[in-house]
Design a protein around this motif. Structure first.
Motif, mmCIF file in Angstrom:
data_model
loop_
_atom_site.group_PDB
_atom_site.id
_atom_site.type_symbol
_atom_site.label_atom_id
_atom_site.label_comp_id
_atom_site.label_asym_id
_atom_site.label_seq_id
_atom_site.Cartn_x
_atom_site.Cartn_y
_atom_site.Cartn_z
ATOM 1 N N ALA A 152 0.798 -1.344 0.059
ATOM 2 C CA ALA A 152 0.051 0.028 -0.074
ATOM 3 C C ALA A 152 0.853 1.262 -0.029
ATOM 4 C CB ALA A 152 -0.958 -0.077 1.410
ATOM 5 N N VAL A 153 1.699 1.402 1.060
ATOM 6 C CA VAL A 153 2.584 2.730 0.973
ATOM 7 C C VAL A 153 3.477 3.066 0.101
ATOM 8 C CG1 VAL A 153 4.035 3.852 2.739
ATOM 9 C CG2 VAL A 153 1.822 2.584 3.469
ATOM 10 N N VAL A 154 4.238 1.653 -0.196
ATOM 11 C CA VAL A 154 5.375 1.963 -1.377
ATOM 12 C C VAL A 154 4.618 1.983 -2.772
ATOM 13 C CG1 VAL A 154 7.252 0.641 -2.344
ATOM 14 C CG2 VAL A 154 7.016 0.654 0.018
ATOM 15 N N PRO A 155 3.805 1.220 -2.989
ATOM 16 C CA PRO A 155 3.086 1.504 -4.472
ATOM 17 C C PRO A 155 2.413 3.076 -4.431
ATOM 18 C CG PRO A 155 2.370 -0.340 -3.703
ATOM 19 C CD PRO A 155 3.016 -0.006 -2.334
ATOM 20 N N LEU A 156 1.644 3.524 -3.318
ATOM 21 C CA LEU A 156 1.272 4.872 -3.505
ATOM 22 C C LEU A 156 2.356 5.775 -3.712
ATOM 23 C CD1 LEU A 156 -1.920 4.443 -1.116
ATOM 24 C CD2 LEU A 156 -1.875 4.641 -3.720
ATOM 25 N N ALA A 157 3.355 5.728 -2.847
ATOM 26 C CA ALA A 157 4.483 6.543 -3.079
ATOM 27 C C ALA A 157 5.195 6.665 -4.315
ATOM 28 C CB ALA A 157 5.558 6.361 -1.898
ATOM 29 N N ALA A 158 5.426 5.443 -4.954
ATOM 30 C CA ALA A 158 5.953 5.219 -6.211
ATOM 31 C C ALA A 158 5.054 5.840 -7.209
ATOM 32 C CB ALA A 158 6.247 3.916 -6.543
ATOM 33 N N LEU A 159 3.853 5.918 -7.123
ATOM 34 C CA LEU A 159 3.000 6.577 -8.111
ATOM 35 C C LEU A 159 3.162 7.809 -7.817
ATOM 36 C CD1 LEU A 159 0.460 6.102 -10.213
ATOM 37 C CD2 LEU A 159 -0.793 6.011 -8.218
ATOM 38 N N ALA A 160 3.095 8.476 -6.526
ATOM 39 C CA ALA A 160 3.005 10.005 -6.278
ATOM 40 C C ALA A 160 4.541 10.544 -6.755
ATOM 41 C CB ALA A 160 2.888 9.905 -4.797
ATOM 42 N N ASP A 161 5.475 9.837 -6.832
ATOM 43 C CA ASP A 161 6.816 10.311 -7.208
ATOM 44 C C ASP A 161 6.725 10.339 -8.593
ATOM 45 O OD1 ASP A 161 9.446 11.098 -7.784
ATOM 46 O OD2 ASP A 161 10.223 8.798 -7.371
ATOM 47 N N TRP A 162 6.129 9.567 -9.355
ATOM 48 C CA TRP A 162 5.891 9.599 -11.044
ATOM 49 C C TRP A 162 5.069 10.793 -11.265
ATOM 50 C CZ3 TRP A 162 1.439 7.024 -13.805
ATOM 51 C CH2 TRP A 162 1.521 7.152 -14.979
ATOM 52 N N LEU A 163 4.001 10.920 -10.768
ATOM 53 C CA LEU A 163 2.911 11.756 -11.241
ATOM 54 C C LEU A 163 3.417 13.260 -10.552
ATOM 55 C CD1 LEU A 163 -0.316 10.019 -10.198
ATOM 56 C CD2 LEU A 163 0.750 10.304 -12.305
ATOM 57 N N LEU A 164 3.903 13.548 -9.653
ATOM 58 C CA LEU A 164 4.241 14.863 -9.140
ATOM 59 C C LEU A 164 5.731 15.342 -9.012
ATOM 60 C CD1 LEU A 164 2.208 14.578 -5.643
ATOM 61 C CD2 LEU A 164 1.353 15.402 -7.813
ATOM 62 N N LEU A 165 6.272 14.316 -9.277
ATOM 63 C CA LEU A 165 8.140 14.909 -9.249
ATOM 64 C C LEU A 165 8.823 14.489 -10.537
ATOM 65 C CD1 LEU A 165 8.742 13.969 -5.531
ATOM 66 C CD2 LEU A 165 8.417 15.898 -6.287
ATOM 67 N N THR A 166 8.158 13.733 -11.255
ATOM 68 C CA THR A 166 8.919 13.237 -12.646
ATOM 69 C C THR A 166 8.224 14.183 -13.763
ATOM 70 O OG1 THR A 166 9.117 11.137 -11.495
ATOM 71 C CG2 THR A 166 9.528 11.436 -14.047
ATOM 72 N N ALA A 167 8.939 14.645 -14.866
ATOM 73 C CA ALA A 167 8.432 15.130 -15.981
ATOM 74 C C ALA A 167 7.841 14.196 -16.874
ATOM 75 C CB ALA A 167 9.816 15.672 -16.813
ATOM 76 N N PRO A 168 6.853 14.402 -17.571
ATOM 77 C CA PRO A 168 6.080 13.572 -18.523
ATOM 78 C C PRO A 168 6.802 13.205 -19.616
ATOM 79 C CG PRO A 168 5.023 15.929 -18.646
ATOM 80 C CD PRO A 168 6.339 15.849 -17.518
ATOM 81 N N ARG A 169 6.041 12.242 -20.353
ATOM 82 C CA ARG A 169 6.552 11.720 -22.017
ATOM 83 C C ARG A 169 8.063 11.332 -21.667
ATOM 84 N NH1 ARG A 169 2.814 15.483 -21.879
ATOM 85 N NH2 ARG A 169 4.265 17.220 -21.367
ATOM 86 N N GLY A 170 8.405 10.819 -20.679
ATOM 87 C CA GLY A 170 9.541 9.878 -20.532
ATOM 88 C C GLY A 170 9.794 8.628 -20.923
ATOM 89 N N PHE A 171 8.330 7.820 -20.833
ATOM 90 C CA PHE A 171 8.173 6.648 -21.060
ATOM 91 C C PHE A 171 7.991 6.522 -22.730
ATOM 92 C CE2 PHE A 171 6.379 5.952 -16.849
ATOM 93 C CZ PHE A 171 7.534 6.211 -16.208
ATOM 94 N N ARG A 172 8.590 5.486 -23.376
ATOM 95 C CA ARG A 172 8.385 5.107 -24.827
ATOM 96 C C ARG A 172 7.612 3.913 -25.194
ATOM 97 N NH1 ARG A 172 9.700 9.459 -24.479
ATOM 98 N NH2 ARG A 172 11.612 10.673 -25.296
ATOM 99 N N LEU A 173 7.092 3.867 -26.312
ATOM 100 C CA LEU A 173 6.412 2.652 -26.750
ATOM 101 C C LEU A 173 7.137 1.409 -26.524
ATOM 102 C CD1 LEU A 173 3.683 1.961 -27.660
ATOM 103 C CD2 LEU A 173 4.203 2.474 -30.255
ATOM 104 N N ARG A 174 8.126 1.537 -26.905
ATOM 105 C CA ARG A 174 9.122 0.260 -26.814
ATOM 106 C C ARG A 174 9.020 -0.335 -25.380
ATOM 107 N NH1 ARG A 174 12.882 4.264 -27.392
ATOM 108 N NH2 ARG A 174 14.330 4.442 -25.754
ATOM 109 N N HIS A 175 8.704 0.483 -24.436
ATOM 110 C CA HIS A 175 8.570 -0.107 -23.087
ATOM 111 C C HIS A 175 7.455 -0.995 -22.615
ATOM 112 C CE1 HIS A 175 11.079 3.642 -21.992
ATOM 113 N NE2 HIS A 175 11.918 2.786 -22.331
#
Length: 247
Positions: A152-175
């Motif tokens: 619960a805590v770790v997945p939600l924190a990882a999701l918050a890090d991605w949405l709030l502290l990471t620039a978008p459009r870094g993932f690619r279609l090959r991923h």
């Protein structure tokens, strides 16, 4: 309108140090700002993952089976990568590759989703090392805090890090086809060698659900990353991107 990523004819044919500096993209020499808030958050994320693993180790009779569980492996990898990412954010270095951070985000989300959703979809399905961490057979002692942290805590924190502290459009279609490789390999491992994981082999319905979720999560993650708004990241740039060495 000129393209900032291309060089002019005079710059293209320039020689010497001045020509080499003019041909160097601005993004290659522009300083990366320090991000202490992101560093502190990722350090806490790493600490939460490690704390969950320690509590899980205290509640399981077989540490070897703990290390063989999918949730424990992904939590340990996330703790190491988050520590490295925190150091890079604190020192102003370039962030960790989105290929790695996105894969770990999908893995911890996969473990949490299967743990929360699978019992409702398949009530008769037996727990397996793929769907559950196999670290706390009972919900007493340190088992309940370990489950809360890891699922619960770790997945939600990882999701918050991605949405709030990471620039978008870094993932690619090959991923989309690269990230499911590890969960599918682990699923084959759990099906063929259940004794090594300390849990019974997943039933066919459980295995199909886990495999389908492992393939759909990267697709959904990449799609959201392409359309989500950019967070307000601190930026120290004083001039727009250009090709001039004075920028």
């Amino acid at each position: 309108m000129s393209d900032p990523t291309r060089t002019s004819q005079s710059t293209r044919h320039a020689t010497g140090p001045a020509g080499a500096a003019a041909r160097t993209p601005a993004t290659a020499v522009a300083p990366t700002p320090r991000r202490p808030l992101a560093a502190a958050f990722r350090l806490l994320l790493s600490a939460a993952a490690l704390a969950g693993l320690v509590l899980a180790a205290l509640s399981t009779p077989s540490p070897a089976h703990l290390l063989a569980s999918f949730t424990a492996q992904t939590a340990l990898a996330l703790a190491l990568v988050s520590s490295c990412s925190a150091h890079r954010a604190w020192t102003g270095r370039h962030p960790v590759s989105p290929r790695i951070t996105g894969a770990l985000l999908s893995y911890v989300s996969l473990a949490a989703l299967l743990h929360q959703v699978l019992p409702h979809l398949l009530p008769a399905a037996a727990p397996s090392a793929f769907t559950l961490p196999a670290t706390a057979p009972t919900a007493t002692g340190t088992g309940a805090p370990a489950r809360a942290l890891l699922l619960a805590v770790v997945p939600l924190a990882a999701l918050a890090d991605w949405l709030l502290l990471t620039a978008p459009r870094g993932f690619r279609l090959r991923h989309v086809w690269q990230w499911p490789a590890y969960p599918l390999l682990y699923l084959c491992f759990a099906l063929t060698l259940p004794a090594a994981t300390g849990a019974p082999s997943p039933h066919l319905a459980t295995a199909l659900t886990a495999g389908l979720t492992a393939c759909l999560l990267p697709l959904i993650t990449v799609a959201i990353d392409q359309v989500r708004p950019s967070p307000r990241l601190h930026n120290n740039r004083i001039s727009p991107t250009g090709i001039s060495p004075l920028k």
